[in-house]
Design a protein around this motif. Structure first.
Motif, PDB file in Angstrom:
ATOM      1  N   UNK A  43       0.813  -1.218   0.000  1.00  0.00           N
ATOM      2  CA  UNK A  43       0.000   0.000   0.000  1.00  0.00           C
ATOM      3  C   UNK A  43       0.843   1.264   0.000  1.00  0.00           C
ATOM      4  N   UNK A  44       1.952   1.223   0.716  1.00  0.00           N
ATOM      5  CA  UNK A  44       2.748   2.439   0.923  1.00  0.00           C
ATOM      6  C   UNK A  44       3.961   2.541   0.021  1.00  0.00           C
ATOM      7  N   UNK A  45       4.338   1.421  -0.581  1.00  0.00           N
ATOM      8  CA  UNK A  45       5.510   1.471  -1.441  1.00  0.00           C
ATOM      9  C   UNK A  45       6.801   1.141  -0.718  1.00  0.00           C
ATOM     10  N   UNK A  46       6.757   1.126   0.589  1.00  0.00           N
ATOM     11  CA  UNK A  46       7.950   0.732   1.357  1.00  0.00           C
ATOM     12  C   UNK A  46       7.502   0.023   2.630  1.00  0.00           C
ATOM     13  N   UNK A  47       8.388  -0.806   3.170  1.00  0.00           N
ATOM     14  CA  UNK A  47       7.991  -1.566   4.367  1.00  0.00           C
ATOM     15  C   UNK A  47       7.845  -0.646   5.578  1.00  0.00           C
ATOM     16  N   UNK A  48       7.089  -1.089   6.554  1.00  0.00           N
ATOM     17  CA  UNK A  48       6.928  -0.251   7.753  1.00  0.00           C
ATOM     18  C   UNK A  48       8.217  -0.255   8.572  1.00  0.00           C
ATOM     19  N   UNK A  49       8.468   0.844   9.271  1.00  0.00           N
ATOM     20  CA  UNK A  49       9.608   0.813  10.199  1.00  0.00           C
ATOM     21  C   UNK A  49       9.338  -0.184  11.321  1.00  0.00           C
ATOM     22  N   UNK A  50      10.421  -0.736  11.851  1.00  0.00           N
ATOM     23  CA  UNK A  50      10.278  -1.583  13.039  1.00  0.00           C
ATOM     24  C   UNK A  50      10.461  -0.693  14.265  1.00  0.00           C
ATOM     25  N   UNK A  51       9.828  -1.066  15.345  1.00  0.00           N
ATOM     26  CA  UNK A  51       9.905  -0.218  16.530  1.00  0.00           C
ATOM     27  C   UNK A  51      10.096  -1.046  17.800  1.00  0.00           C
ATOM     28  N   UNK A  52      11.107  -0.654  18.554  1.00  0.00           N
ATOM     29  CA  UNK A  52      11.232  -1.151  19.938  1.00  0.00           C
ATOM     30  C   UNK A  52      10.655  -0.037  20.800  1.00  0.00           C
ATOM     31  N   UNK A  53       9.595  -0.337  21.519  1.00  0.00           N
ATOM     32  CA  UNK A  53       8.946   0.731  22.283  1.00  0.00           C
ATOM     33  C   UNK A  53       9.405   0.741  23.745  1.00  0.00           C
ATOM     34  N   UNK A  54       9.552   1.955  24.269  1.00  0.00           N
ATOM     35  CA  UNK A  54       9.964   2.096  25.672  1.00  0.00           C
ATOM     36  C   UNK A  54       8.774   1.989  26.621  1.00  0.00           C
ATOM     37  N   UNK A  55       7.599   1.770  26.051  1.00  0.00           N
ATOM     38  CA  UNK A  55       6.413   1.549  26.888  1.00  0.00           C
ATOM     39  C   UNK A  55       6.107   0.048  26.952  1.00  0.00           C
ATOM     40  N   UNK A  56       5.064  -0.309  27.685  1.00  0.00           N
ATOM     41  CA  UNK A  56       4.569  -1.679  27.667  1.00  0.00           C
ATOM     42  C   UNK A  56       3.244  -1.687  26.916  1.00  0.00           C
ATOM     43  N   UNK A  57       2.850  -2.842  26.406  1.00  0.00           N
ATOM     44  CA  UNK A  57       1.514  -3.012  25.808  1.00  0.00           C
ATOM     45  C   UNK A  57       1.008  -4.393  26.199  1.00  0.00           C
ATOM     46  N   UNK A  58      -0.248  -4.631  25.919  1.00  0.00           N
ATOM     47  CA  UNK A  58      -0.824  -5.944  26.223  1.00  0.00           C
ATOM     48  C   UNK A  58      -0.243  -7.062  25.353  1.00  0.00           C
TER      49      UNK A  58
END
Lengths: 426, 426
Positions: free
Chosen positions: B356-371
């Motif tokens: 859809x975007x023409x390029x892959x999504x960035x990967x992210x290491x987040x400094x928060x927590x999630x479920x």
């Protein structure tokens, strides 16, 4: 009338010792923290009426005092702020008039579970009474009440007007005592039996309260750098204020009355609240501070110094620079004052103490404020504090030495007799 | 059945764009701060029912989760803690099952007067929607709901079980998502549309909350030296904890996933309350802190480090030495985790995004927590976050980019179609 001798008066006070302890216990049982004073004041009014005094029970009229230079602004309402004055009118007015003043309000207890016994359930043991307000200063109210009653029991009364004042808000504004002054109560001298270990007060500090509102910039903690932590910003302001405290305590900055006291100027970080969610950088923090300052220093100049110190610290702070803190002055805006130890009232009080104890009372410059400032600064009448020995006032396990309460009662009874003179009671 | 093409699916999502915005605005209008989630959950249940999903609306059973290693202890009651799961059952079960998870709870707003517009009155302007929770993460719930509805509008449904989960308490414990897991919900993958700017999450930090109770020794400020100021003592403990934060952030201490992040470990002093009277040295102070820690670090070892840091700082403190602070762990006791970027779910999601975007999504290491941690650590199923672009989540004037919500909805619809496969709708 047979004029009673000093020994008669002392014997009359001694005969009322148990009654004094019972009255003190009764008063301690009232929780008279800010806003809760009225039931105890009603009880005081009844005690005064039983003594045959004319009772002036009146609500503080905020409009009447708010322009007075001794006024302290408040952020609570004044719908039910009751002072009680027991008025003795002399038939002969042969002597000097006198005000005996005490405050019914007490400071909060702190965590009740940290008290050895519940703060409003007085306990008597080993000659002490424990309880919030036992020393500061329901014992003082009891002392002057019983002193007057002892004279009455001898069939005599003061030969000059005597005013027994029970006021509110000594602990936060002094507006209770101020309201008595503005209502017109004056005399040739005033004594407040604050729990100063039977010393004679010759100077008291100025005291001011203020609240600082700090606003940060809220952000998710995943990027704490994006927000300014309002609590940490508040810490920085507290540090700046503590540096001001150090400067004001410097030996060369001292008022002579306080030259011998190790740390006369006390800045107290009394209350803090900030933030609302552990994972959000706090947006807001408020802290309340109490500062002391020397007699002769105007409240206006203290407000200026506090405001400038905060503004300068904020200007140096990375984020407070853009979001300056707000300073709100409320509660005590109380100037310091001094009392001439050579005045007639002071000399007579010292002399009576010396006659009973064998040596004169120590003089005391106190680092706290008391309602004595109103009489001295704005009432043109000398006022001092002379009261019992108490421990841990404003702290846990407050207690008062009952023997010292009794000794103060003797001194006050003798003082009334000699200062006002005596005439036959009705 | 005529299998819809990707373009058909995109067109179907596009046709629902206004409905998505309206649903998001409706959800933002619910104040779903902690303890207030139920009315919004009931609305979600109705939305799921309208989509023909089987609705599992259930209260969290504390007894069922409290012994789970992922459990976070709480000090509020669980009488009305409602999760909602919309269950799609496939007739053919030809594809892979999927969980789409979102949380309905939002963090507090902070001072509402500091918002440009009221936090629970959504405003749409310039392609953004403002409101608390608009980004974090009601937009994510809307995205997966509309993605499913778009497929339905084409007469098709997933050819495998699909679970739409709306959970509580992501912002404080994760016990909502944990309760879904313990209730038995499993699938071949899970996606949480957290507002991570359409990046693919590959790692998240561990997060822990704790509260420190500090007790000083109360005294009258006329002698501040007699008492230990509990607020100032708390400041000293905060400083010691901040030194621990610095050590954990040291480059050599870092988890490789967070090597490139400037300040991955964030300790947040989130809440403080102390003292009760300006003229009394404060007896008590409590503060709450949120700390982050790397994946692979156990919560037990973090608790130990925090406890030791506080104990050591107290031992060096003139008065805390005699009155050791108490540390209470509550809320998040959340381990960090990583997600294999080469797993099938991750590769398919990246591929659809790229198409859809023409390029892959960035990967992210987040400094928060999630479920996502519950699925990855305890559910044996890969879970990531992939959601819209939002700004100022957990802060004032939170807003979400509506175009990004739409883009995520397209990706999720295509992902469902390709991951689960499609079959004729009922």
């Amino acid at each position: 009338m047979t004029t009673p001798t000093p020994n008669d008066i002392i014997a009359a006070v001694d005969a009322l010792e148990d009654e004094a302890v019972a009255l003190l216990a009764e008063l301690v049982r009232f929780d008279t923290t800010l806003g809760n004073e009225t039931p105890a004041q009603d009880r005081i009014a009844a005690v005064f009426a039983d003594l045959g005094l004319e009772v002036d029970r009146f609500a503080i009229d905020l409009a009447a005092i708010e322009d007075h230079p001794g006024f302290s602004p408040v952020d609570w309402d004044y719908d039910d702020k009751i002072n009680v004055v027991g008025v003795h009118r002399s038939r002969h007015n042969a002597g000097r008039s006198l005000i005996l003043n005490g405050h019914i309000d007490v400071v909060p207890t702190g965590p009740a579970d940290m008290w050895a016994s519940p703060p409003f359930e007085p306990v008597v043991r080993d000659g002490w009474m424990w309880g919030r307000g036992a020393g500061d200063m329901k014992a003082g109210i009891v002392a002057y009440t019983i002193a007057f009653k002892a004279l009455k029991s001898l069939g005599v009364a003061p030969a000059a007007p005597l005013y027994l004042q029970s006021v509110v808000e000594e602990e936060c504004t002094g507006n209770g005592a101020l309201a008595c002054l503005v209502r017109g109560y004056r005399a040739d001298a005033a004594i407040i039996p604050e729990p100063f270990e039977r010393s004679l007060m010759t100077a008291q500090m100025g005291v001011m309260w203020f609240r600082v509102h700090v606003r940060g910039k809220p952000a998710h903690v995943l990027d704490t750098a994006a927000g300014a932590n309002a609590i940490e910003a508040a810490f920085a302001l507290v540090e700046a204020l503590k540096r001001l405290e150090t400067r004001w305590n410097a030996p060369e900055a001292r008022h002579p009355a306080f030259a011998g006291i190790e740390h006369p100027i006390n800045f107290n970080l009394g209350v803090i609240t900030g933030g609302e969610w552990p994972s959000s950088v706090p947006t807001e923090c408020r802290f309340t501070m109490r500062v002391g300052f020397f007699p002769g220093v105007s409240t206006a100049s203290v407000r200026e110094a506090v405001t400038e110190t905060i503004a300068e610290a904020a200007a140096r702070h990375p984020t407070l620079r853009e979001s300056p803190p707000r300073v709100e002055f409320f509660g005590f805006q109380a100037e310091g004052c001094t009392v001439d130890a050579e005045g007639e009232m002071m000399r007579l009080l010292a002399d009576i103490h010396r006659r009973l104890d064998g040596e004169p009372p120590p003089l005391r410059a106190t680092t706290a404020t008391t309602d004595a400032r109103f009489f001295n600064l704005y009432g043109d009448l000398p006022a001092t504090c002379y009261g019992p020995h108490a421990e841990r006032i404003h702290a846990l396990d407050e207690r008062v030495d009952l023997a010292s309460v009794h000794a103060v009662t003797r001194v006050l009874a003798l003082f009334i007799a000699e200062w006002c003179g005596l005439e036959p009671a009705d």
